[in-house]
Write an enzyme that holds these catalytic residues in place. Structure first.
Site, PDB file in Angstrom:
ATOM      1  CD  GLU A 197      -2.104   3.994   3.183  1.00 41.31           C
ATOM      2  OE1 GLU A 197      -1.641   2.501   2.753  1.00 41.31           O
ATOM      3  OE2 GLU A 197      -2.811   4.287   4.195  1.00 41.31           O
TER       4      GLU A 197
ATOM      5  CD  GLU B 228      -6.244   5.378   4.331  1.00 40.47           C
ATOM      6  OE1 GLU B 228      -5.735   4.122   5.006  1.00 40.47           O
ATOM      7  OE2 GLU B 228      -6.709   5.101   2.969  1.00 40.47           O
TER       8      GLU B 228
END
Length: 348
Positions: A151, A256
């Site tokens: 991320e 995720e």
């Protein structure tokens, strides 16, 4: 966009009106779930498999804590239960999220992040990653998939890219070069941004094909994008992800994913599983804690049933119930961090 047209017209045209239709066939890719950071995550895998009618979880997924360098180096006692799980079956895959900097969730200012990235790019932190690589190899985890600096296009983590993309890319290259130099390693490095633009277009952070093995994406049911069609078509969305990976000759992954802002959303769950089946990632791991999950989180019964029906090896019994967690008879889940914030060791 690279315009390779990986998403089919059928996927893009599907609407919420079909939310109750039959789920897609189970994807023939490596399946896992984040179920806890340490031994509890290993223990819960067998119970989730039971809930899925015997479907095997071939992916074990956890996160190194990003508070201190001593934890990013991979303490042997932290790695031990995962090493045992991995070594029990040859087909299993161990996926480890690796922070690039300590104090990774302390919201450091951009100026400090920029200096840390430049220090890393100059080799100042190489020894920490050499230690991690040596410990992984010694534990029998030398073939792990490492989701490094995940991320990076966002704002949550100290290891974010936007304060200095050039330094970030050089730092990633140093880490990979350092870890690949350790004898016995066969690591694969997974570059996994958030879906969407976030703080910076994630292609500006891409460090090069020679130091990336898999191009992942973390994708929750939340903005940007109100519908799944928008999740696909938006800038830096699911289509861009698939096209970018194909252009660079890399497979994809979803380290995720899960529910979030739109609550118990069967349409999202069904269409995400269809997308997974369509693009055939190396692996995918749902974040199975509230509000994102389907087994440990009881607040998503409709999505839970879609997930279970789609992925079960045998037809499940009616209802969204699940096997209690290890050591309990109470199925109520414990509170968990929000997505994008790596779960701490021992978090359930």
């Amino acid at each position: 966009m690279f315009g390779l047209g990986i998403a089919s017209t059928l996927l893009l045209a599907t609407t919420t009106a079909t939310a109750t239709t039959a789920a897609a066939p189970a994807p023939a890719v490596s399946l896992g779930a984040f179920l806890g950071s340490g031994q509890e995550g290993v223990d819960r895998s067998a119970l989730l498999e039971e809930w899925l009618g015997g479907t095997e979880l071939t992916v074990g997924h956890t996160y190194l804590p990003g508070d201190l360098w001593s934890n990013i180096e991979g303490r042997p006692e932290f790695l031990a239960p995962w090493a045992q799980w991995r070594q029990e079956k040859a087909e299993r895959l161990f996926v480890l999220n690796v922070p690039m900097l300590e104090r990774n969730e302390e919201q450091l200012p951009d100026e400090e992040v920029r200096e840390l990235l430049r220090t890393g790019a100059a080799g100042g932190f190489d020894h920490h990653f050499a230690t991690l690589a040596e410990r992984l190899v010694a534990a029998g985890l030398g073939d792990a998939v490492l989701v490094l600096g995940w991320e990076m296009n966002g704002t949550t983590y100290t290891h974010r890219c936007a304060p200095d993309p050039e330094a970030w890319k050089l730092y990633w290259r140093r880490i990979v070069t350092t870890m690949r130099a350790v004898p016995g390693q066969e690591f694969r490095f997974d570059f996994a941004p958030n879906r969407g633009t976030d703080a910076i277009g994630w292609d500006h952070c891409y460090p090069g094909d020679d130091v990336v093995d898999i191009i992942g994406m973390d994708s929750y049911d939340q903005p940007p994008g109100e519908t799944f069609d928008e999740h696909i078509s938006q800038p830096y969305g699911l289509q861009y992800h698939a096209d970018f990976a194909a252009e660079h000759g890399k497979p994809v992954s979803f380290p995720e994913w899960g529910l979030f802002r739109n609550g118990d959303n069967a349409t999202y769950m069904r269409r995400m599983l269809e997308w997974i089946e369509h693009v055939q990632p190396v692996y995918h791991t749902i974040s199975d804690y509230c509000p994102h999950g389907v087994w440990q989180c009881l607040q998503n019964p409709v999505s839970s049933e879609v997930f279970r029906t789609t992925l079960s090896a045998t037809p499940p019994e009616p209802g969204p119930g699940r096997v209690p967690r290890p050591g309990t008879t109470d199925p109520e889940p414990e509170p968990e961090p929000e997505p994008g914030r790596g779960p701490r060791p021992g978090a359930g």
